[in-house]
Scaffold this active site. Structure first.
Site, mmCIF file in Angstrom:
data_model
loop_
_atom_site.group_PDB
_atom_site.id
_atom_site.type_symbol
_atom_site.label_atom_id
_atom_site.label_comp_id
_atom_site.label_asym_id
_atom_site.label_seq_id
_atom_site.Cartn_x
_atom_site.Cartn_y
_atom_site.Cartn_z
ATOM 1 N N ARG A 87 -2.100 -6.787 10.696
ATOM 2 C CA ARG A 87 -1.548 -6.064 9.360
ATOM 3 C C ARG A 87 -2.682 -4.828 9.300
ATOM 4 O O ARG A 87 -2.048 -3.984 8.603
ATOM 5 C CB ARG A 87 -1.686 -7.102 8.406
ATOM 6 N N ARG B 18 -4.707 -18.834 -13.327
ATOM 7 C CA ARG B 18 -4.833 -19.008 -11.759
ATOM 8 C C ARG B 18 -3.230 -18.671 -11.170
ATOM 9 O O ARG B 18 -3.163 -18.892 -9.823
ATOM 10 C CB ARG B 18 -5.213 -20.383 -11.173
ATOM 11 N N GLU C 238 -4.267 -10.178 6.548
ATOM 12 C CA GLU C 238 -4.923 -8.977 7.267
ATOM 13 C C GLU C 238 -6.119 -9.382 8.027
ATOM 14 O O GLU C 238 -7.161 -8.606 7.965
ATOM 15 C CB GLU C 238 -5.100 -7.910 6.372
ATOM 16 N N GLU D 188 4.649 7.527 3.539
ATOM 17 C CA GLU D 188 4.319 6.238 4.179
ATOM 18 C C GLU D 188 5.202 5.974 5.081
ATOM 19 O O GLU D 188 5.290 5.314 5.901
ATOM 20 C CB GLU D 188 4.425 5.226 2.835
ATOM 21 N N HIS E 125 -1.051 9.366 -3.499
ATOM 22 C CA HIS E 125 -1.304 8.416 -2.268
ATOM 23 C C HIS E 125 -0.634 8.745 -0.976
ATOM 24 O O HIS E 125 -1.030 8.893 0.217
ATOM 25 C CB HIS E 125 -1.005 6.925 -2.703
ATOM 26 N N HIS F 259 -7.339 7.644 2.007
ATOM 27 C CA HIS F 259 -7.874 7.291 0.851
ATOM 28 C C HIS F 259 -9.077 8.138 0.303
ATOM 29 O O HIS F 259 -9.126 8.415 -0.727
ATOM 30 C CB HIS F 259 -8.525 5.823 0.837
ATOM 31 N N LYS G 97 -0.053 -7.483 -1.462
ATOM 32 C CA LYS G 97 -1.309 -6.980 -1.972
ATOM 33 C C LYS G 97 -1.246 -6.582 -3.355
ATOM 34 O O LYS G 97 -0.306 -5.578 -3.703
ATOM 35 C CB LYS G 97 -1.721 -5.812 -1.145
ATOM 36 N N ASN H 191 -2.396 0.328 8.035
ATOM 37 C CA ASN H 191 -3.436 1.046 7.437
ATOM 38 C C ASN H 191 -3.552 2.537 7.918
ATOM 39 O O ASN H 191 -4.302 3.317 7.740
ATOM 40 C CB ASN H 191 -4.791 0.327 7.235
ATOM 41 N N HIS I 246 -4.788 5.626 6.682
ATOM 42 C CA HIS I 246 -5.334 5.355 5.139
ATOM 43 C C HIS I 246 -6.756 5.487 4.888
ATOM 44 O O HIS I 246 -7.214 5.826 3.792
ATOM 45 C CB HIS I 246 -5.029 3.804 4.832
ATOM 46 N N LYS J 48 8.073 -4.075 7.875
ATOM 47 C CA LYS J 48 6.597 -4.625 7.119
ATOM 48 C C LYS J 48 6.659 -6.336 7.094
ATOM 49 O O LYS J 48 5.401 -6.626 7.162
ATOM 50 C CB LYS J 48 6.507 -3.924 5.845
HETATM 51 P P1 NAD Z 1 3.599 5.447 -9.040
HETATM 52 O O1 NAD Z 1 3.701 3.992 -9.210
HETATM 53 O O2 NAD Z 1 2.466 6.186 -9.625
HETATM 54 O O3 NAD Z 1 4.448 6.164 -9.347
HETATM 55 C C1 NAD Z 1 4.930 7.636 -9.184
HETATM 56 C C2 NAD Z 1 5.434 8.371 -10.165
HETATM 57 O O4 NAD Z 1 6.830 8.128 -10.089
HETATM 58 C C3 NAD Z 1 4.967 7.676 -11.569
HETATM 59 O O5 NAD Z 1 4.633 8.930 -12.459
HETATM 60 C C4 NAD Z 1 6.243 7.118 -12.175
HETATM 61 O O6 NAD Z 1 6.061 7.021 -13.580
HETATM 62 C C5 NAD Z 1 7.177 7.785 -11.485
HETATM 63 N N1 NAD Z 1 8.478 6.989 -11.378
HETATM 64 C C6 NAD Z 1 8.633 5.748 -10.623
HETATM 65 N N2 NAD Z 1 9.933 5.497 -10.506
HETATM 66 C C7 NAD Z 1 10.518 6.491 -11.073
HETATM 67 C C8 NAD Z 1 12.154 6.666 -11.011
HETATM 68 N N3 NAD Z 1 12.814 5.899 -10.377
HETATM 69 N N4 NAD Z 1 12.481 7.885 -11.617
HETATM 70 C C9 NAD Z 1 11.369 8.730 -12.202
HETATM 71 N N5 NAD Z 1 10.093 8.579 -11.971
HETATM 72 C C10 NAD Z 1 9.722 7.448 -11.450
HETATM 73 O O7 NAD Z 1 3.164 5.970 -7.493
HETATM 74 P P2 NAD Z 1 3.775 5.166 -6.356
HETATM 75 O O8 NAD Z 1 3.674 6.449 -5.245
HETATM 76 O O9 NAD Z 1 4.889 4.527 -6.232
HETATM 77 O O10 NAD Z 1 2.587 4.277 -5.807
HETATM 78 C C11 NAD Z 1 1.369 4.460 -5.329
HETATM 79 C C12 NAD Z 1 0.430 3.306 -5.467
HETATM 80 O O11 NAD Z 1 0.749 2.496 -4.646
HETATM 81 C C13 NAD Z 1 -1.120 3.666 -5.002
HETATM 82 O O12 NAD Z 1 -2.026 3.127 -6.133
HETATM 83 C C14 NAD Z 1 -1.321 2.969 -3.787
HETATM 84 O O13 NAD Z 1 -2.618 2.499 -3.731
HETATM 85 C C15 NAD Z 1 -0.369 1.831 -3.888
HETATM 86 N N6 NAD Z 1 -0.082 1.058 -2.648
HETATM 87 C C16 NAD Z 1 -0.068 -0.281 -2.614
HETATM 88 C C17 NAD Z 1 0.450 -0.626 -1.490
HETATM 89 C C18 NAD Z 1 0.497 -2.229 -1.257
HETATM 90 O O14 NAD Z 1 0.784 -3.002 -0.500
HETATM 91 N N7 NAD Z 1 0.262 -3.069 -2.431
HETATM 92 C C19 NAD Z 1 0.901 -0.020 -0.374
HETATM 93 C C20 NAD Z 1 1.122 1.291 -0.538
HETATM 94 C C21 NAD Z 1 0.578 1.919 -1.755
HETATM 95 N N1 GLY Z 2 0.175 -1.025 2.737
HETATM 96 C C1 GLY Z 2 -0.793 -1.843 3.619
HETATM 97 C C2 GLY Z 2 -0.478 -3.266 3.586
HETATM 98 O O1 GLY Z 2 0.274 -3.916 2.934
HETATM 99 O O2 GLY Z 2 -0.886 -4.028 4.234
#
Ligand code: NAD
Ligand code: GLY
Length: 353
Positions: free
Chosen positions: A233, A120, A229, A184, A256, A244, A142, A237, A240, A219
């Site tokens: 918030r 939990r 949200e 982003e 993304h 998406h 999130k 998006n 998005h 943010k």
């Molecule tokens: P990711 O985590 O897949 O990283 C992208 C690539 O970069 C991967 O291959 C990783 O291995 C590599 N990498 C990471 N750090 C590195 C570094 N310092 N040096 C070399 N390589 C490195 O993708 P991302 O773009 O970071 O994140 C995308 C994800 O985030 C999506 O799933 C998206 O839905 C999510 N997201 C979540 C939120 C949220 O609020 N939680 C907001 C925006 C996006």
């Molecule tokens: N990336 C959208 C949020 O965190 O609400």
């Protein structure tokens, strides 16, 4: 080094600076009573930063474990999530222990969700290593995984105990991942305008720490005003709903942030076509995509995307129970608004480009 406070009921700090990873252990120690720490990371990040992180955590007195999964969005599944949960259970993690999410948004989202649900909820410390994760996903709580029906459909809000963003890790980031972070960033430039826009127009590499700080400050302010949200918030998006759908339709070949930037471009073009956004402002937004080598969506494919994506829009978690969408429309740089539309209206809106 900069500290941004996220002033929720359980406040936490986002530390942004060069080489802050060197002091990871003591920083994590200062925010958790955990005895054991599970570092969750991916196959690329582990090769670069796992050993350093482990040794820093050990020096601070933690018993350290690691869980490494194959890099990429395709790993953001319930299966990977369950593997992490099993790893926590098999290694005897208690409610007072902690997860350290070392990597990009994929790592942060899955590791955060495992921490949110194991017993939990246990502590999670986010250690973002991509630009996208630093300016967006590591802050705000999130967490989640994708389902075959759509992105992030299984998840929870779970705020970290701290976010430790070492901008020197960006030195190893591949070109493609810079672009997705910039995507982003373009979203923030539309939402906030001002200095964030200026830095992007000038060249983000010239002011990376300030850029991360300003995006995180914005943010954090939105998250504090509307953690779950309910309204405000939803602004985050922007781009998005289309993004998406583009991402999923490409079977996650389009990353993304790039998909989001294309979504923002489509929203800017649609707003211009409806007379809601000036031509100059639309052109500034489109020029940002061009400057950072993000392919602009062309008119004909926008139309095709619009027509084919109704189903994807309906499955997006932003769709409400009655099928309405909270679309974020661009009325100017720094002037975006949430506007309720039916899916049909939304498809018509973006088909105007
Ligand atoms: P990711 O985590 O897949 O990283 C992208 C690539 O970069 C991967 O291959 C990783 O291995 C590599 N990498 C990471 N750090 C590195 C570094 N310092 N040096 C070399 N390589 C490195 O993708 P991302 O773009 O970071 O994140 C995308 C994800 O985030 C999506 O799933 C998206 O839905 C999510 N997201 C979540 C939120 C949220 O609020 N939680 C907001 C925006 C996006
Ligand atoms: N990336 C959208 C949020 O965190 O609400």
């Amino acid at each position: 080094m900069t500290n941004v406070e996220v002033k929720l009921n359980n406040p936490y700090s986002v530390v942004i600076g060069s080489d802050v990873l060197e002091t990871l252990g003591e920083r994590v120690r200062s925010v958790t009573k955990a005895r054991k720490a599970l570092i969750v990371t991916d196959s690329n990040v582990s090769a670069l930063y796992l050993e350093g992180a482990k040794s820093s955590l050990r020096s601070a007195g933690f018993e350290v474990f690691d869980f490494v999964f194959e890099a990429g969005e395709k790993s953001k599944t319930p299966a990977t999530y369950f593997d992490i949960i099993n790893c926590l259970g098999e290694n005897g993690f208690k409610r007072t222990d902690a997860v350290v999410a070392l990597g990009g948004g994929v790592v942060g989202d899955i590791a955060g969700f495992a921490a949110a649900t194991y017993m939990r909820g246990i502590d999670v410390i986010q250690v973002p290593t991509t630009l996208l994760a630093m300016i967006d996903s590591s802050v705000g709580g999130k967490t989640g995984v994708d389902l075959p029906f759509g992105k992030n459909l299984l998840g929870a809000f779970w705020q970290p105990k701290a976010v430790i963003a070492d901008i020197s890790t960006l030195e190893t980031l591949p070109e493609r991942e810079w672009k997705t972070g910039i995507g982003e960033g373009i979203k923030y430039a539309c939402l906030v305008g001002g200095r964030i826009l200026e830095i992007l127009l000038d060249g983000v590499e010239n002011n990376i720490e300030e850029f991360v700080q300003l995006c995180v400050e914005y943010k954090a302010s939105v998250v504090v005003a509307d953690e779950k949200e309910g309204g405000l918030r939803k602004l985050l998006n922007l781009g998005h709903t289309v993004g998406h759908a583009i991402e999923k339709q490409s079977d996650f070949e389009i990353p993304h942030g790039v998909a989001v930037a294309r979504g923002v471009a489509i929203m800017a073009k649609a707003a211009y076509a409806c007379g809601e956004l000036g031509g100059n402002e639309r052109d500034v937004i489109l020029s940002l995509l061009t400057k950072y080598g993000i392919e602009l969506p062309c008119e004909s494919s926008d139309m095709a995307e619009g027509r084919n994506m109704s189903e994807a829009f309906a499955m997006d978690k932003k769709a409400e129970g009655n099928g309405d969408i909270s679309a974020v429309v661009i009325r100017g740089l720094g002037k975006c608004e949430v506007s309720k539309m039916t899916i049909k209206q939304f498809v018509e809106y973006i088909s105007k480009v």
